[in-house]
Design a protein around this motif. Structure first.
Motif, short mmCIF file in Angstrom:
data_model
loop_
_atom_site.label_atom_id
_atom_site.label_comp_id
_atom_site.label_asym_id
_atom_site.label_seq_id
_atom_site.Cartn_x
_atom_site.Cartn_y
_atom_site.Cartn_z
N VAL A 92 0.93 -1.12 0.04
CA VAL A 92 0.07 -0.06 0.03
C VAL A 92 1.01 1.25 0.05
CG1 VAL A 92 -1.98 1.45 1.47
CG2 VAL A 92 -1.83 -1.27 1.25
N LYS A 93 0.81 2.11 -1.05
CA LYS A 93 1.66 3.25 -1.27
C LYS A 93 0.70 4.63 -1.45
CE LYS A 93 5.66 0.78 -3.10
NZ LYS A 93 6.62 1.13 -2.06
N GLN A 94 1.60 5.54 -0.69
CA GLN A 94 0.73 6.75 -0.93
C GLN A 94 1.19 7.44 -2.41
OE1 GLN A 94 0.60 9.41 3.02
NE2 GLN A 94 1.91 7.91 3.53
N ASP A 125 5.52 3.92 1.70
CA ASP A 125 4.56 2.79 2.05
C ASP A 125 3.80 3.15 3.23
OD1 ASP A 125 5.94 0.95 0.26
OD2 ASP A 125 7.73 1.06 1.37
N VAL A 126 2.76 2.40 3.24
CA VAL A 126 1.86 2.41 4.65
C VAL A 126 2.07 0.92 5.04
CG1 VAL A 126 -0.71 2.58 5.04
CG2 VAL A 126 0.22 4.20 3.15
N VAL A 185 -4.24 6.31 -1.47
CA VAL A 185 -3.22 5.29 -1.52
C VAL A 185 -3.73 4.31 -2.44
CG1 VAL A 185 -3.02 5.24 0.97
CG2 VAL A 185 -4.84 3.91 0.07
#
Length: 842
Positions: A447-449, A454-455, A473
């Motif tokens: 999960v990336k913004q 990274d989230v 995201v």
């Protein structure tokens, strides 16, 4: 007119401690006279050497007391005592009881007298101990005598209570403790300025003094100690001035600068003169300084509009400006708006506004905000600062690339299905449930913004979850036929093995009760995250703070991505992150019992030991041993290999099993495995072996072999030095070659597989098997098209790089090759390759 902006308060507590011991009631008064006759030397005392003599009470000749002087400070000169300028002192070393008065007869201009513990008592205060010091002031001169009046004890009394901290000024709320040196004494106190009695409030725990107003208040505590075996103590008192603690982004300067806990002020002083006041009190740039700064102490997530009122106190026209600026690191500032102070009319206030949110600057969220003055040293003034913030729109969840994943279902924390692209409230938990292609049971989800950061995600039973940040995201997922690599952290047992670029974590405890330092940076410390520690290992868990070591032994720096951990206070337990390195972020590491580490920051601060506080569940800095030392774990990778069968080692008379592997980090070859690189020249396959301890570079395709078959899982230790793999034609999967583009850039591509009972590198169209170059952590062979038509089975001889091939461009039926790949005309005793098959000639 005064603008009524919102104020909010922070409160702190001051504990007052009162101590109590037995003191003495006094009877007859005596006088001790010390004069030049008491000195037993006619010269200065030797440096740092005490001289001792006696003096006799003039009112009681039977009482003699010892007198001392020292350190080149006083001497006998004729019939007087001669003092050195601003140095000399003399003191009595015998307990005289409580001293009520000291009278000095001297031609010296200034003396300072200290009683007992060198604390000057008031006229109504007696100090136990009975010692006194007399110290010369700012002149050189002589004195004929010193007279000390004191009393003889009769009945003991309780010791006078003692307050901790001492009387003074603080911000917010103070916590005050009271103690007494007399064992078993009971303390009574008042806070209304009346004298305490046994009917007053009995002291049992810290006294909390709060200031909930927006103005400064003062509270006086009085205390008395009582005991059945002693007389009551004297009354002790201490006054505490409490300034309000004001938080938020509104500053109206009705209070001193240190009350505004969310701001930092530089070169600013309080003022309300020489100008028509805008709101009573206001602040001005310090005279003689060409800069002044009014800055937020922490980053502001979503700053909106900055507004203040400015003026000047003189007609000075030297160029000067007020500027509103923002910065993501506190060092590099971007200007939002400027207001010239040069042509302003003296005594006239004007409004200065900067719209940060609607400005065209690039970085304007999660930034420090400041009002900055530069230019003339003439006084400029400011009042009623107000910075507003805004709430951003709800972030959006989108689906990105999916490999061997047919769909992803999303649910919020209430298990309600989410449509693709739905808005989700920041802080909500989003659950991810992927549907995988058959034969690909292992999935990796990211999960990336929007900025590619990274989230953190958590793997649960059957699904994954993450906490929605404030921004949009993208969820991506890749499934594979084999388990993906896992991050594992192994306990460091020897500090000398640590090296620059090692990735480490800090943790405390064992088993399921272990915790590690979190990525969450609080104002002055780091949160914890629960982990499982087993056999000196911790597997990766969401939210662990990974730290990249920089520097060397004795001078380590802890890089946490956005900056460096450092000890941030001399008097408070502050562990913070700063953008650059300095001595307060430099640390030493030593290991003690059970590998618990003493981590000491090397700056000037006393609160410099990085420890775990198991009472408050956080990691921070301390100056004593009351908190817990942490343990250090170094990051490794858990790698999985599926090794194929039936490659026969004719030298060792055994089967050898093979697979391929690649890793995003350099790693050390583990025991029990051999790593090989492969090159091809003129149709001949050459293999180079790297055994246990060798270091394979990052993103390098390799072949892996073992004497046992099947799925293997090993720990790979990350490394910083690598071997030379020049000429290696194995490429890591996912390196840009698509499965269907088999001749990109003039290369032909081969993968390691079985063909019947033969293992080798085969092209996809040789046997029709699937050939997916995007599977994680695998490798394939890329050979220039003009080198080889096909490369097939291979076997061993006793040469280090002796896995040789095989079939050249001159393929013909019944061609004979030796194990070096050389074509021969006839066979003698030995092993040969004919039509891709091994033949043994006896």
């Amino acid at each position: 007119m005064k603008h009524d902006f919102l104020k909010s308060l922070r409160f702190y507590a001051l504990v007052v401690v009162v101590l109590c011991g037995a003191e003495t009631a006094w009877g007859e008064t005596y006088k001790l006279t010390i004069d030049a006759s008491n000195f037993n030397t006619t010269s200065y005392a030797a440096n740092n050497n005490e001289k001792t003599s006696n003096a006799v009470c003039t009112t009681d000749a039977t009482k003699t007391y010892q007198v001392k002087w020292t350190s080149n400070q006083v001497m006998k000169s004729s019939n007087n005592m001669q003092w050195q300028n601003n140095k000399g002192y003399i003191y009595n070393s015998t307990d005289l009881g409580t001293i009520t008065d000291v009278t000095i007869t001297s031609s010296v201009g200034s003396f300072t007298t200290y009683y007992g513990t060198s604390v000057q008592p008031s006229s109504s205060t007696t100090v136990g101990g009975g010692y006194f010091q007399t110290k010369v002031g700012n002149a050189t001169g002589t004195t004929s005598k010193i007279e000390v009046t004191f009393q003889i004890s009769e009945t003991p009394t309780c010791a006078t209570p003692i307050f901790s901290p001492a009387a003074g000024t603080c911000i917010g709320t103070q916590e005050v403790t009271i103690s007494c040196a007399t064992e078993g004494a009971t303390i009574y106190y008042t806070t209304d300025d009346t004298d305490p009695t046994t009917s007053s409030q009995q002291y049992s725990s810290a006294i909390i003094i709060s200031n909930t107003t927006t103005t400064t208040t003062t509270t006086t505590i009085k205390a008395i100690a009582v005991h059945d075996d002693y007389g009551n103590s004297r009354i002790a008192q201490a006054s505490y001035t409490i300034k309000p603690s004001i938080s938020g982004y509104t500053v109206d300067f009705e209070n001193d600068l240190d009350c505004y806990v969310d701001w930092v002020f530089t070169n600013a002083i309080k003022s309300n003169t020489d100008i028509t006041a805008h709101g009573g009190s206001y602040f001005a740039t310090t005279g003689g300084k060409a800069t002044a700064v009014f800055q937020t102490k922490e980053k502001v997530a979503y700053p909106d509009v900055f507004r203040c009122y400015i003026s000047k106190t003189s007609t000075n026209t030297t160029s000067s400006n007020w500027k509103v600026q923002v910065s993501s690191n506190g060092s590099n500032w971007t200007e939002v708006s400027t207001q010239s102070a040069t042509s302003m009319t003296k005594g006239t206030w004007i409004e200065f506004t900067a719209n940060i949110r609607e400005s065209n600057i690039t970085n304007k969220t999660n930034v420090y905000v400041r009002l900055y003055y530069t230019g003339s040293t003439a006084t400029r003034t400011v009042d009623d600062i107000c910075l507003t913030t805004y709430t951003p729109p709800l972030p959006t969840v989108n689906i990105g690339n999916l490999t061997h994943v047919t769909s992803i279902a999303l649910d919020d924390e209430n298990l309600n299905p989410l449509d693709d692209g739905a808005n989700v409230t920041s802080g909500s938990t989003v659950y991810i449930t992927p549907t995988l292609e058959e034969g690909y049971p292992y999935v990796t989800i990211s999960v990336k913004q929007a900025d590619n950061t990274d989230v953190q995600i958590t793997q649960n039973t059957g699904n994954w979850s993450f906490i929605m940040p404030n921004s949009n995201v993208i969820i991506s997922a890749t499934a594979s036929a084999e388990p993906p690599a896992k991050n594992v952290y192994e306990l460091v047992t020897d500090a000398n093995t640590l090296a620059a670029r090692d990735i480490i974590i800090f943790a405390y405890g064992s088993g399921t009760n272990a915790v590690a330092m979190s990525i969450t940076q609080n104002t002055n410390n780091r949160s914890e995250v629960s982990v499982v520690e087993s056999n000196n290992q911790i597997e990766a868990s969401s939210g662990i703070q990974e730290i990249t070591l920089e520097g060397t032994t004795g001078a380590w720096y802890f890089n946490v991505g956005e900056g460096y951990l450092y000890a941030a206070s001399s008097s408070s337990n502050w562990l913070r992150t700063q953008a650059s390195k300095n001595d307060n972020s430099k640390a030493t590491i030593t290991l003690g019992t059970n590998s618990y580490a003493t981590i000491t920051f090397q700056g000037s601060y006393t609160h410099n030991l990085l420890k775990y506080n198991n009472d408050d569940n956080l990691f921070s800095c301390y100056e004593n041993n009351s908190q817990k030392n942490v343990r250090i774990y170094r990051k490794t990778n858990t790698a999985s290999f599926t090794l194929s069968q039936n490659c026969y080692d004719v030298v060792n008379n055994a089967n050898i099993y093979y697979g391929t592997y690649s890793n995003a980090s350099a790693f050390v070859v583990p025991e029990g495995l051999t790593v090989h690189t492969v090159s091809v020249a003129n149709g001949v396959l050459a293999v180079t072996d790297y055994t246990s301890g060798a270091i394979v570079p990052a993103n390098t395709g390799v072949m892996v072999s073992s004497a046992t078959a099947g799925l293997k899982t090993v720990n790979l230790t990350t490394a910083t030095a690598t071997v030379n793999t020049e000429g290696n034609m194995l490429r890591p999967t996912g390196s840009g070659i698509s499965a269907n583009d088999m001749a990109e850039d003039g290369f032909k591509f081969y993968y390691l597989t079985m063909n019947g009972d033969q293992i080798g590198f085969y092209r996809r169209n040789d046997n029709g098997d699937a050939f997916n170059m995007q599977v994680a952590n695998k490798a394939y062979l890329a050979v220039p098209s003009d080198q080889v038509v096909s490369i097939k089975d291979f076997s061993f001889n006793d040469i280090v790089d002796g896995i040789k091939a095989i079939e050249t461009t001159e393929t013909e039926n019944n061609a004979i090759y030796n194990l070096a790949g050389q074509r021969v005309s006839k066979m003698q005793k030995g092993i040969y390759i004919v039509n891709g098959k091994k033949m043994l000639v006896k």
